[in-house]
Motif scaffolding. Sequence first.
Motif: not given
Length: 286
Positions: A52-53, A90-91, A280-281
Amino acid sequence: MSAFTLPGFDLHAFVAATLAEDLGGGLPGGGHDVTSESVIPADARFSGVMDSRDAIVVCGLPIAAEFFRTLDPAMRIEVLAEEGARVPPGSDLMRLEGNARAMLTAERSALNTVQHLSGIATMTRDYVEAMAGHATLLDTRKTIPGLRLLEKYATRTGGAQNHRMGLWDAAMIKDNHVLVAGGVAEAVRRAKDAGVAEIICEVDRIDQIEPALAAGATWLLLDNMDAAMLREAVALVAGRVPSEASGGVRLDTIAAVAATGVTYVSVGRLTQSAPAADIGLDFTPL
């Protein structure tokens, strides 16, 4: 088999239909991922990390995992965050390892699902926290067609309570029903005479409250009332039935609305307007 279950929701059918939409199933020339098939060797393998951003309330990871499992049943999947957990930017949310083509083909469907549901859950949690323990937050039927069960799952994950799931589980008498029936009392009476057990009646004036209750309303929806009128309405209802504040409630106004003493506050924008979470991925060839 996936461990994710939701009453009335067919996970495998949802995944199949979503992938078919992206792959062009049934269309001339459709049914495959032309980019991955032309660029990525069939036996190539990737590892991947979904993260996660944004700061989010996590929702939809078990559903996302099913997209990858459908295209590569042997894919190794590690879910790293619990549904309903609030995580910082960032998680890491999920780790994957498996067939590269399968990952690339499933990527957008999986991300779309988690981004949408986590966006709803995050907005819902923000509203719940803003209410500071006053009243209970409800969702509405303002959902994307075909996604109601998932979107209402997301609001529950965020801390709200589901209101009506559809047209079948309670009567909700609104202004147009009242217009045709000729008045609040007559509309409620008709629903009661029809044997409806739960009758929610919308009122937008104080003088409609007593007629609705006398006719048998079991729940009052107090529509587009300001805080002063809500307090007056709550005092008049005096706990005889649940009261619900509705109409135009925003994050910056919900605290004042909830503090008026209403039982519930309903917010359509939870499912109608929640922004997608930024998730994102990233892949690494093995």
